[in-house]
Design a protein around this motif. Structure first.
Motif, PDB file in Angstrom:
ATOM      1  N   ARG A  56       1.026  -0.995  -0.091  1.00 39.99           N
ATOM      2  CA  ARG A  56      -0.086   0.085   0.043  1.00 39.99           C
ATOM      3  C   ARG A  56       0.970   1.256  -0.121  1.00 39.99           C
ATOM      4  O   ARG A  56       0.383   2.368  -0.070  1.00 39.99           O
ATOM      5  CB  ARG A  56      -1.127   0.083   1.149  1.00 39.99           C
ATOM      6  CG  ARG A  56      -1.970  -0.914   1.057  1.00 39.99           C
ATOM      7  CD  ARG A  56      -2.969  -0.957   2.328  1.00 39.99           C
ATOM      8  NE  ARG A  56      -3.428   0.125   2.452  1.00 39.99           N
ATOM      9  CZ  ARG A  56      -3.998   0.502   3.830  1.00 39.99           C
ATOM     10  NH1 ARG A  56      -4.209  -0.597   4.578  1.00 39.99           N
ATOM     11  NH2 ARG A  56      -4.285   1.529   4.078  1.00 39.99           N
ATOM     12  N   ILE A 181     -10.280   6.926   6.403  1.00 41.35           N
ATOM     13  CA  ILE A 181      -9.402   6.178   5.677  1.00 41.35           C
ATOM     14  C   ILE A 181      -8.362   6.000   7.013  1.00 41.35           C
ATOM     15  O   ILE A 181      -8.487   6.468   8.257  1.00 41.35           O
ATOM     16  CB  ILE A 181      -8.508   6.747   4.732  1.00 41.35           C
ATOM     17  CG1 ILE A 181      -7.971   8.212   5.165  1.00 41.35           C
ATOM     18  CG2 ILE A 181      -9.078   7.178   3.465  1.00 41.35           C
ATOM     19  CD1 ILE A 181      -7.006   9.185   4.270  1.00 41.35           C
ATOM     20  N   ASP A 185      -2.763   5.281   4.812  1.00 43.97           N
ATOM     21  CA  ASP A 185      -3.321   6.070   3.630  1.00 43.97           C
ATOM     22  C   ASP A 185      -3.376   7.572   3.941  1.00 43.97           C
ATOM     23  O   ASP A 185      -2.781   8.465   2.927  1.00 43.97           O
ATOM     24  CB  ASP A 185      -4.811   5.479   3.230  1.00 43.97           C
ATOM     25  CG  ASP A 185      -4.635   4.294   2.181  1.00 43.97           C
ATOM     26  OD1 ASP A 185      -3.830   4.274   1.485  1.00 43.97           O
ATOM     27  OD2 ASP A 185      -5.806   3.641   2.186  1.00 43.97           O
ATOM     28  N   HIS A 188       0.086   8.523   3.183  1.00 42.41           N
ATOM     29  CA  HIS A 188       0.434   8.218   1.776  1.00 42.41           C
ATOM     30  C   HIS A 188       1.017   9.723   1.066  1.00 42.41           C
ATOM     31  O   HIS A 188       0.393  10.835   1.139  1.00 42.41           O
ATOM     32  CB  HIS A 188      -0.131   7.628   1.007  1.00 42.41           C
ATOM     33  CG  HIS A 188       0.179   7.017  -0.262  1.00 42.41           C
ATOM     34  ND1 HIS A 188       0.289   7.741  -1.366  1.00 42.41           N
ATOM     35  CD2 HIS A 188       0.392   5.666  -0.738  1.00 42.41           C
ATOM     36  CE1 HIS A 188       0.819   6.916  -2.373  1.00 42.41           C
ATOM     37  NE2 HIS A 188       0.824   5.693  -1.900  1.00 42.41           N
ATOM     38  N   THR A 191      -1.490  11.249  -1.029  1.00 44.61           N
ATOM     39  CA  THR A 191      -2.991  11.695  -0.374  1.00 44.61           C
ATOM     40  C   THR A 191      -2.968  13.266   0.200  1.00 44.61           C
ATOM     41  O   THR A 191      -2.112  13.810   0.921  1.00 44.61           O
ATOM     42  CB  THR A 191      -3.223  10.857   1.065  1.00 44.61           C
ATOM     43  OG1 THR A 191      -3.444   9.290   0.788  1.00 44.61           O
ATOM     44  CG2 THR A 191      -4.583  11.383   1.448  1.00 44.61           C
ATOM     45  N   VAL A 214      -7.339  10.211  -2.406  1.00 45.30           N
ATOM     46  CA  VAL A 214      -6.697   9.175  -1.997  1.00 45.30           C
ATOM     47  C   VAL A 214      -6.541   8.082  -3.311  1.00 45.30           C
ATOM     48  O   VAL A 214      -7.324   7.257  -3.628  1.00 45.30           O
ATOM     49  CB  VAL A 214      -7.449   8.266  -0.848  1.00 45.30           C
ATOM     50  CG1 VAL A 214      -6.712   7.253  -0.329  1.00 45.30           C
ATOM     51  CG2 VAL A 214      -8.033   9.351   0.083  1.00 45.30           C
ATOM     52  N   GLN A 217      -7.361   4.405  -4.176  1.00 46.30           N
ATOM     53  CA  GLN A 217      -8.757   3.734  -3.983  1.00 46.30           C
ATOM     54  C   GLN A 217      -9.738   4.545  -4.768  1.00 46.30           C
ATOM     55  O   GLN A 217      -9.545   5.446  -5.652  1.00 46.30           O
ATOM     56  CB  GLN A 217      -8.938   4.132  -2.453  1.00 46.30           C
ATOM     57  CG  GLN A 217      -8.021   3.643  -1.443  1.00 46.30           C
ATOM     58  CD  GLN A 217      -8.694   3.553  -0.138  1.00 46.30           C
ATOM     59  OE1 GLN A 217      -9.806   2.770  -0.124  1.00 46.30           O
ATOM     60  NE2 GLN A 217      -8.251   3.567   1.002  1.00 46.30           N
ATOM     61  N   TYR A 254     -12.327  -0.749   2.521  1.00 44.42           N
ATOM     62  CA  TYR A 254     -11.138  -0.725   1.876  1.00 44.42           C
ATOM     63  C   TYR A 254     -11.489  -0.926   0.305  1.00 44.42           C
ATOM     64  O   TYR A 254     -11.682  -1.783  -0.097  1.00 44.42           O
ATOM     65  CB  TYR A 254     -10.134  -1.346   2.367  1.00 44.42           C
ATOM     66  CG  TYR A 254      -8.746  -1.213   1.669  1.00 44.42           C
ATOM     67  CD1 TYR A 254      -7.959   0.074   1.993  1.00 44.42           C
ATOM     68  CD2 TYR A 254      -8.295  -2.071   0.627  1.00 44.42           C
ATOM     69  CE1 TYR A 254      -6.898   0.255   1.065  1.00 44.42           C
ATOM     70  CE2 TYR A 254      -7.024  -1.745  -0.148  1.00 44.42           C
ATOM     71  CZ  TYR A 254      -6.398  -0.823  -0.199  1.00 44.42           C
ATOM     72  OH  TYR A 254      -5.204  -0.395  -0.398  1.00 44.42           O
ATOM     73  N   GLY A 256      -9.207  -0.373  -2.385  1.00 39.25           N
ATOM     74  CA  GLY A 256      -8.100  -0.248  -3.221  1.00 39.25           C
ATOM     75  C   GLY A 256      -8.019  -0.433  -4.598  1.00 39.25           C
ATOM     76  O   GLY A 256      -8.772  -1.628  -5.025  1.00 39.25           O
TER      77      GLY A 256
END
Length: 257
Positions: A56, A181, A185, A188, A191, A214, A217, A254, A256
């Protein structure tokens, strides 16, 4: 059946195979029990495959300016009618304040102008909607990690919760949009809290004045019209207890790609 090499390919194939169902929007998808069951089943299979193939922490693909879509439709609700939001929009969001609180040491209250003065990040990425469409856009905004560091997240916090004024299902006017989230995430590097789309302030349909991106996702995770960010240890007692508006309707938490 062999499993595609990534979730994005699988979900796009799934969306294409269901195209004949004339899916009109996310609210219609929520009412479709068979689709929800298929999507939930796909989630379980693909999350395991995704964890095997990548982590991830990987980056979503970024594109060039030549790839930007000529138009970028709005996903979900596109015209909030909450009086407080309408008042902010009428004043071009000069009175807007983003509240950051919950399990933090230093709660924040930031105007849009203050957000724009913080270090910014620009990225050209593809938005994939569970409705079955995609579009590439150029997003500019504040890295969410920067605000979390400024607020000093407490050790007990596990999730970032976004509170919004829009109501995606007209028959449930008391159900405002929310999404969450986890901290992985949230920190990240892609993000961001976006305030510009294609070098212009966010249009109302795309989440003005602020939405989260995000990038790994699906679109329903990217809350629009964000008014409040709350750090929480659990979302079990929040709204329907599933971590988000559409999750309370049966979607996976989730999402993703």
């Amino acid at each position: 059946m062999s499993l595609p090499n990534n979730r994005r390919q699988f979900l796009q194939g799934l969306a294409a195979s269901l195209g004949a169902a004339s899916l009109a929007g996310c609210d219609e998808l929520a009412k479709s029990k068979p689709f929800g069951k298929v999507l939930n089943s796909a989630e379980g299979m693909n999350q395991a495959a995704q964890q095997t193939l990548t982590t991830r922490k990987g980056l979503a693909r970024e594109f060039t300016a030549a790839d930007i879509a000529p138009s970028f439709r709005g996903n979900g609700s596109t015209n909030p009618q909450q009086p407080a939001y309408l008042a902010l929009a009428a004043n071009k969001f000069l009175d807007y304040r983003l509240q950051v609180g919950g399990l933090v040491e230093k709660p924040l209250s930031l105007s849009l102008d203050e957000l724009r003065k913080l270090p910014a990040k620009t990225q050209i990425t593809r938005h994939d909607c569970v409705e079955g469409w995609s579009a590439i856009g150029k997003w500019t905004g504040t890295p969410l990690s920067l605000l979390l560091d400024s607020a000093v997240v407490k050790p007990a916090a596990r999730f970032v919760l976004f509170r919004c004024p829009d109501t995606p299902i007209d028959s449930e006017p008391d159900k405002a949009y929310y999404e969450s989230i986890d901290l992985q995430d949230a920190y990240h590097p892609q993000t961001i809290l976006a305030y510009d789309l294609n070098d212009q302030p966010l249009p109302t349909a795309n989440g003005a004045p602020l939405r989260v991106r995000v990038e790994r996702q699906l679109g329903y995770k990217m809350a629009k019209y964000i008014m409040q960010i709350e750090l929480v240890a659990s979302f079990a007692e929040i709204e329907g207890g599933n971590g988000g508006f559409w999750e309370d309707q049966g979607y996976q938490w989730y999402a993703g790609i």
